[in-house]
Design a protein around this motif. Structure first.
Motif, PDB file in Angstrom:
ATOM      1  N   THR A 110       0.812  -1.218   0.000  1.00 28.89           N
ATOM      2  CA  THR A 110       0.000   0.000   0.000  1.00 28.89           C
ATOM      3  C   THR A 110       0.843   1.264   0.000  1.00 28.89           C
ATOM      4  O   THR A 110       0.306   2.369   0.065  1.00 28.89           O
ATOM      5  N   GLU A 111       2.178   1.095  -0.070  1.00 29.20           N
ATOM      6  CA  GLU A 111       3.106   2.222  -0.043  1.00 29.20           C
ATOM      7  C   GLU A 111       2.858   3.112   1.167  1.00 29.20           C
ATOM      8  O   GLU A 111       2.892   4.335   1.105  1.00 29.20           O
ATOM      9  N   SER A 112       2.601   2.452   2.293  1.00 34.33           N
ATOM     10  CA  SER A 112       2.367   3.146   3.557  1.00 34.33           C
ATOM     11  C   SER A 112       3.578   3.984   3.938  1.00 34.33           C
ATOM     12  O   SER A 112       4.708   3.690   3.537  1.00 34.33           O
ATOM     13  N   GLY A 113       3.353   5.002   4.732  1.00 30.74           N
ATOM     14  CA  GLY A 113       4.447   5.791   5.280  1.00 30.74           C
ATOM     15  C   GLY A 113       5.202   5.038   6.365  1.00 30.74           C
ATOM     16  O   GLY A 113       6.259   5.468   6.813  1.00 30.74           O
ATOM     17  N   LEU A 114       4.639   3.909   6.781  1.00 30.50           N
ATOM     18  CA  LEU A 114       5.273   3.055   7.783  1.00 30.50           C
ATOM     19  C   LEU A 114       5.823   1.800   7.132  1.00 30.50           C
ATOM     20  O   LEU A 114       5.353   1.381   6.073  1.00 30.50           O
ATOM     21  N   MET A 115       6.805   1.210   7.793  1.00 31.29           N
ATOM     22  CA  MET A 115       7.366  -0.049   7.326  1.00 31.29           C
ATOM     23  C   MET A 115       7.796  -0.864   8.535  1.00 31.29           C
ATOM     24  O   MET A 115       7.985  -0.306   9.628  1.00 31.29           O
ATOM     25  N   LEU A 116       7.908  -2.176   8.342  1.00 36.62           N
ATOM     26  CA  LEU A 116       8.424  -3.041   9.399  1.00 36.62           C
ATOM     27  C   LEU A 116       9.815  -3.495   9.005  1.00 36.62           C
ATOM     28  O   LEU A 116      10.031  -3.989   7.899  1.00 36.62           O
ATOM     29  N   LEU A 117      10.745  -3.310   9.914  1.00 32.26           N
ATOM     30  CA  LEU A 117      12.112  -3.766   9.709  1.00 32.26           C
ATOM     31  C   LEU A 117      12.284  -5.079  10.459  1.00 32.26           C
ATOM     32  O   LEU A 117      11.821  -5.214  11.594  1.00 32.26           O
ATOM     33  N   HIS A 118      12.956  -6.042   9.832  1.00 39.26           N
ATOM     34  CA  HIS A 118      13.202  -7.347  10.439  1.00 39.26           C
ATOM     35  C   HIS A 118      14.705  -7.495  10.604  1.00 39.26           C
ATOM     36  O   HIS A 118      15.448  -7.477   9.628  1.00 39.26           O
TER      37      HIS A 118
END
Length: 91
Positions: free
Chosen positions: A53-61
Protein backbone atom coordinates in the motif's frame (compact mmCIF):
# COMPACT_ATOMS: atom_id res chain seq x y z
CA UNK A 1 -15.85 -12.76 21.66
CA UNK A 2 -12.97 -14.38 19.76
CA UNK A 3 -9.92 -12.35 18.84
CA UNK A 4 -9.77 -11.92 15.06
CA UNK A 5 -6.69 -11.77 12.88
CA UNK A 6 -7.32 -8.02 12.47
CA UNK A 7 -7.35 -7.62 16.27
CA UNK A 8 -4.06 -9.49 16.52
CA UNK A 9 -2.44 -7.38 13.82
CA UNK A 10 -3.71 -4.28 15.64
CA UNK A 11 -2.07 -5.52 18.83
CA UNK A 12 1.22 -5.99 17.00
CA UNK A 13 1.04 -2.49 15.53
CA UNK A 14 0.38 -0.97 18.95
CA UNK A 15 3.24 -2.85 20.62
CA UNK A 16 5.73 -2.06 17.85
CA UNK A 17 4.68 1.59 17.75
CA UNK A 18 5.17 1.92 21.50
CA UNK A 19 8.68 0.39 21.47
CA UNK A 20 11.56 2.51 20.23
CA UNK A 21 13.80 -0.55 20.00
CA UNK A 22 13.33 -3.75 17.97
CA UNK A 23 11.20 -6.39 19.72
CA UNK A 24 11.70 -10.15 19.53
CA UNK A 25 8.94 -12.26 17.98
CA UNK A 26 8.84 -14.42 21.11
CA UNK A 27 8.29 -11.38 23.32
CA UNK A 28 5.43 -10.19 21.11
CA UNK A 29 3.92 -13.68 21.15
CA UNK A 30 4.16 -13.87 24.93
CA UNK A 31 2.42 -10.50 25.34
CA UNK A 32 -0.35 -11.65 22.98
CA UNK A 33 -0.55 -15.12 24.52
CA UNK A 34 -0.13 -16.50 21.02
CA UNK A 35 2.06 -19.03 19.26
CA UNK A 36 5.33 -17.48 17.98
CA UNK A 37 4.83 -19.09 14.55
CA UNK A 38 1.42 -17.42 14.25
CA UNK A 39 2.87 -14.08 15.33
CA UNK A 40 5.65 -14.40 12.75
CA UNK A 41 3.03 -15.02 10.04
CA UNK A 42 1.05 -11.97 11.18
CA UNK A 43 4.19 -9.79 11.18
CA UNK A 44 5.00 -10.90 7.64
CA UNK A 45 1.42 -10.09 6.55
CA UNK A 46 1.63 -6.66 8.14
CA UNK A 47 5.01 -6.02 6.50
CA UNK A 48 3.58 -7.05 3.12
CA UNK A 49 0.52 -4.81 3.61
CA UNK A 50 2.67 -1.77 4.41
CA UNK A 51 4.83 -2.45 1.34
CA UNK A 52 1.94 -3.10 -1.07
CA UNK A 53 0.00 0.00 0.00
CA UNK A 54 3.11 2.22 -0.04
CA UNK A 55 2.37 3.15 3.56
CA UNK A 56 4.45 5.79 5.28
CA UNK A 57 5.27 3.05 7.78
CA UNK A 58 7.37 -0.05 7.33
CA UNK A 59 8.42 -3.04 9.40
CA UNK A 60 12.11 -3.77 9.71
CA UNK A 61 13.20 -7.35 10.44
CA UNK A 62 16.57 -7.70 12.17
CA UNK A 63 18.82 -10.61 13.08
CA UNK A 64 17.71 -12.39 16.19
CA UNK A 65 14.12 -12.38 14.91
CA UNK A 66 13.50 -8.82 16.09
CA UNK A 67 11.01 -6.39 14.54
CA UNK A 68 10.70 -2.62 14.54
CA UNK A 69 8.19 -0.16 13.12
CA UNK A 70 9.78 2.74 11.25
CA UNK A 71 8.89 5.52 8.86
CA UNK A 72 9.55 4.78 5.21
CA UNK A 73 12.66 6.58 3.89
CA UNK A 74 10.68 7.92 0.91
CA UNK A 75 8.59 9.95 3.39
CA UNK A 76 11.59 11.51 5.12
CA UNK A 77 11.22 14.98 3.58
CA UNK A 78 7.61 15.37 4.72
CA UNK A 79 8.41 14.00 8.17
CA UNK A 80 11.35 16.36 8.55
CA UNK A 81 9.23 19.36 7.57
CA UNK A 82 6.61 18.32 10.13
CA UNK A 83 9.10 17.56 12.91
CA UNK A 84 11.25 20.62 12.31
CA UNK A 85 15.01 20.77 12.49
CA UNK A 86 15.14 18.79 15.73
CA UNK A 87 13.83 15.65 14.02
CA UNK A 88 11.58 15.21 17.05
CA UNK A 89 7.83 15.43 16.85
CA UNK A 90 5.61 15.21 19.88
CA UNK A 91 2.33 13.41 19.23
Amino acid sequence: MPITQRNKIGMLEAMLFANAEPVETDRLAEAMRADPAEVLTLLEKLQKRYDETESGLMLLHFDGDRWQMATRPSQRAAFTRCAGSSGYYRL
